[in-house]
Design an enzyme around this catalytic site. Structure first.
Site, PDB file in Angstrom:
ATOM      1  CD  GLU A 145      30.936 -12.616  28.873  1.00 16.77           C
ATOM      2  OE1 GLU A 145      31.787 -13.353  29.506  1.00 16.77           O
ATOM      3  OE2 GLU A 145      31.345 -11.878  28.134  1.00 16.77           O
TER       4      GLU A 145
ATOM      5  NE  ARG B  63      24.957  -6.708  25.019  1.00 20.37           N
ATOM      6  CZ  ARG B  63      25.965  -7.669  25.548  1.00 20.37           C
ATOM      7  NH1 ARG B  63      26.933  -8.210  26.154  1.00 20.37           N
ATOM      8  NH2 ARG B  63      25.422  -9.335  24.905  1.00 20.37           N
TER       9      ARG B  63
ATOM     10  N   GLY C 237      13.545 -13.898   0.869  1.00 18.63           N
ATOM     11  CA  GLY C 237      14.575 -13.597   1.109  1.00 18.63           C
ATOM     12  C   GLY C 237      14.928 -12.568   0.870  1.00 18.63           C
TER      13      GLY C 237
ATOM     14  N   GLY D  44      40.927  -9.998  30.204  1.00 19.65           N
ATOM     15  CA  GLY D  44      41.505 -10.906  29.349  1.00 19.65           C
ATOM     16  C   GLY D  44      41.713 -12.736  29.869  1.00 19.65           C
ATOM     17  CG  LEU D  45      38.787 -15.812  31.974  1.00 20.43           C
ATOM     18  CD1 LEU D  45      39.895 -16.049  33.032  1.00 20.43           C
ATOM     19  CD2 LEU D  45      37.199 -15.875  32.352  1.00 20.43           C
TER      20      LEU D  45
END
Length: 400
Positions: free
Chosen positions: A379, A106, A356, A146-147
């Site tokens: 985000e 996603r 388990g 790209g932030l």
């Protein structure tokens, strides 16, 4: 985008909704159900048989990008330029099905469509849109956004990446971190400080000085790829600037697209974890009877199913508001904060039913829970969305 599919596909898809206690499908149109079921079939056939291996090997399955494009899922909410032009609800339903497969799958669609393609579609020039959007919708070009920086995550105003004028050109210097798809992308949307404030730049990743290095090893999102980007004297022409974005409103408008998809996607992960736990509880015998026959197990299953139903109702309400042009940013924070928080608890609870065996990749809950540690962080963290909602309730900002 064709929505044709067989009745057998519909029946198979409908058979895997044991968590639905409220006839949720009755709230969806025929077109919405068709899209949902088609994506669900794809995930069942292409993702679920392979995801454990991809996750164990920490391999990003780039070979599925053309298949996602063929389904019309890349930039599916955008109109024109070869994009599907789907509704917000259709996009949300697709996000939920993809994340039922894996959060990394996603995320691929989100980074490509909600972030990189949305930035170009919302803020780009006609030339930028014509150059990139058709190729990205077709899966012929991958994008990244790209932030975030090594020291500027929740506070993007503190970014230090800087773009300076040099004659008719721009020169970018700085670093970005946790950037999805960057090492396989052909184009990056990079946000940088300038003397004119924050601006966005369309950067072909083959530009000299642009380097993307995968971040390894990871305990989460192992079937996805996140990178550190280094920008060393990256020289760009003047027309690389996104002309219609100035200040942080530009990237935030794209982040809200991604946050909306997360409200749906996380519920898909939660539903898949629940289904694994439910099926296991019916088969696993303890003290001579199935786990499903014990009151404590039934309480866990009921509580999980209730939160899944409520989470999907919230996501659908947000989608209807978005399609009506009435969705407010704080409402997106409600969906992102609540559904991430509930989904990770559901996945952890589902793992307890598996005992388990639940720590193996034969079952999905712990893989989903590990992935959701990342989804809960990117985000906007829980803390950031809490403060957004706190400011909405009180009228007082508490970020600083």
């Amino acid at each position: 985008m064709s929505l044709a599919h067989s009745s057998a596909d519909r029946e198979a898809a409908a058979a895997v909704d044991p968590s639905d206690l409220i006839s949720f499908d009755s709230l969806l149109s025929t077109e919405e159900l068709a899209l949902r079921d088609r994506v669900r079939t794809f995930v069942r056939e292409e993702i679920k048989p392979n995801i454990a291996k991809w996750y164990e090997e920490a391999r990003f399955p780039i070979e599925i990008v053309p298949k996602l494009a063929k389904l019309g899922l890349l930039g599916m909410h955008l109109k024109g330029y070869g994009c599907a032009g789907g509704t917000a609800v259709e996009y949300g339903l697709a996000a939920a099905e993809l994340e039922a497969g894996d959060s990394g799958i996603r995320t691929l669609v989100s980074v490509q469509g909600s972030l990189a393609m949305s930035a170009i579609a919302k803020h780009g020039s006609d030339e930028q849109k014509q150059e990139w959007l058709p190729r990205m919708a077709a899966g012929e070009a991958i994008g990244c956004f790209g932030l975030t920086e090594p020291t500027a995550g929740s506070d993007p105003s503190a970014m230090t990446t800087f773009a300076s004028r040099d004659g008719a050109d721009w020169v970018l210097n700085g670093a970005k971190r946790w950037i999805g798809l960057a090492n396989v992308a052909q184009v990056a949307v990079i946000w940088a400080q300038t003397d004119e404030g924050v601006r966005g730049f369309v950067v072909p990743t083959g530009t000299p000085g642009f380097t993307a290095t995968p971040i390894e090893p990871k305990l989460s999102m192992r079937a996805s790829v996140q990178c550190e980007i280094s920008l060393e004297n990256v020289r760009l022409p003047d027309d690389a600037v996104l002309p219609n974005a100035s200040g942080l409103k530009g990237p935030f408008s794209c982040l809200n697209e991604a946050r909306y998809g997360i409200a749906w996607g996380t519920m898909g992960a939660a539903r898949d974890a629940f289904e694994d736990a439910l099926a296991y509880s019916k088969e696993r015998l303890q003290f001579g009877r199935p786990l499903a026959g014990y009151q404590l197990t039934q309480q866990k299953l009921v509580n999980m199913a209730l939160e899944i139903n409520k989470g999907f109702l919230l996501a659908l309400h947000l989608g209807r508001l978005k399609d009506a042009g009435k969705l407010q940013p704080h409402q997106i924070s409600v969906g992102k904060l609540n559904n991430c928080r509930e989904a990770i608890e559901i996945c952890r609870e589902a793992r307890t039913i598996l005992g388990g065996n639940g720590i193996t990749l034969a079952y999905s809950p712990l893989r989903h829970a590990n992935n959701l540690e990342s989804v809960r962080t990117y985000e906007g963290t829980d803390e950031v969305h809490t403060l957004i909602l706190g400011q909405k309730l009180t009228g007082v900002g508490a970020f600083r």
